[in-house]
Design a protein around this motif. Sequence first.
Motif, PDB file in Angstrom:
ATOM      1  N   ILE A  92       0.836  -1.200   0.000  1.00  0.00           N
ATOM      2  CA  ILE A  92       0.000   0.000   0.000  1.00  0.00           C
ATOM      3  C   ILE A  92       0.873   1.254   0.000  1.00  0.00           C
ATOM      4  N   GLY A  93       1.953   1.254   0.788  1.00  0.00           N
ATOM      5  CA  GLY A  93       2.862   2.393   0.807  1.00  0.00           C
ATOM      6  C   GLY A  93       3.508   2.635  -0.544  1.00  0.00           C
ATOM      7  N   ASP A  94       3.928   1.554  -1.215  1.00  0.00           N
ATOM      8  CA  ASP A  94       4.508   1.702  -2.558  1.00  0.00           C
ATOM      9  C   ASP A  94       3.483   2.223  -3.551  1.00  0.00           C
ATOM     10  N   PHE A  95       2.270   1.697  -3.483  1.00  0.00           N
ATOM     11  CA  PHE A  95       1.215   2.118  -4.409  1.00  0.00           C
ATOM     12  C   PHE A  95       0.874   3.594  -4.226  1.00  0.00           C
ATOM     13  N   ASN A 117       9.615   5.295   1.069  1.00  0.00           N
ATOM     14  CA  ASN A 117      11.013   5.219   1.475  1.00  0.00           C
ATOM     15  C   ASN A 117      11.241   3.930   2.252  1.00  0.00           C
ATOM     16  N   VAL A 118      12.250   3.187   1.869  1.00  0.00           N
ATOM     17  CA  VAL A 118      12.527   1.887   2.490  1.00  0.00           C
ATOM     18  C   VAL A 118      13.684   2.032   3.461  1.00  0.00           C
ATOM     19  N   TYR A 119      13.491   1.484   4.647  1.00  0.00           N
ATOM     20  CA  TYR A 119      14.530   1.472   5.665  1.00  0.00           C
ATOM     21  C   TYR A 119      14.978   0.032   5.862  1.00  0.00           C
ATOM     22  N   ASN A 120      16.284  -0.177   5.933  1.00  0.00           N
ATOM     23  CA  ASN A 120      16.838  -1.521   6.036  1.00  0.00           C
ATOM     24  C   ASN A 120      17.421  -1.750   7.421  1.00  0.00           C
ATOM     25  N   ILE A 121      17.144  -2.926   7.961  1.00  0.00           N
ATOM     26  CA  ILE A 121      17.756  -3.373   9.214  1.00  0.00           C
ATOM     27  C   ILE A 121      18.274  -4.776   8.964  1.00  0.00           C
ATOM     28  N   GLY A 122      19.509  -5.020   9.285  1.00  0.00           N
ATOM     29  CA  GLY A 122      20.059  -6.361   9.119  1.00  0.00           C
ATOM     30  C   GLY A 122      21.475  -6.329   8.588  1.00  0.00           C
ATOM     31  N   LEU A 123      21.899  -7.466   8.121  1.00  0.00           N
ATOM     32  CA  LEU A 123      23.244  -7.606   7.581  1.00  0.00           C
ATOM     33  C   LEU A 123      23.256  -7.142   6.128  1.00  0.00           C
ATOM     34  N   THR A 124      24.197  -6.269   5.791  1.00  0.00           N
ATOM     35  CA  THR A 124      24.280  -5.827   4.399  1.00  0.00           C
ATOM     36  C   THR A 124      24.892  -6.911   3.525  1.00  0.00           C
ATOM     37  N   THR A 125      25.843  -7.659   4.082  1.00  0.00           N
ATOM     38  CA  THR A 125      26.399  -8.818   3.380  1.00  0.00           C
ATOM     39  C   THR A 125      26.218 -10.032   4.285  1.00  0.00           C
TER      40      THR A 125
END
Length: 83
Positions: free
Chosen positions: A22-25, A38-46
Amino acid sequence: MGKNRGLFILVIFIGAILGNFIGDFIGNKFQSLEVLKNVYNIGLTTPLHLNLKVLEITFGVNFNFNIMSIFGVILAIILYRKY
């Protein structure tokens, strides 16, 4: 809360996924609400790679969420508790 924990986790994931869609739409349709996608990332990049010569293990977790996915999770929790 006498309900199934697996169902609770499933409802949270569905709320996050639907909120993300819904946010993307909405962000694509309305330029003034572009902040919703806007996307926020949490976690391992590699991914973390462990090589033990006999066994190789790769670990990687990455959560991508936007504002609407957080609202979707909150709404899913409210609806789960109500029904």
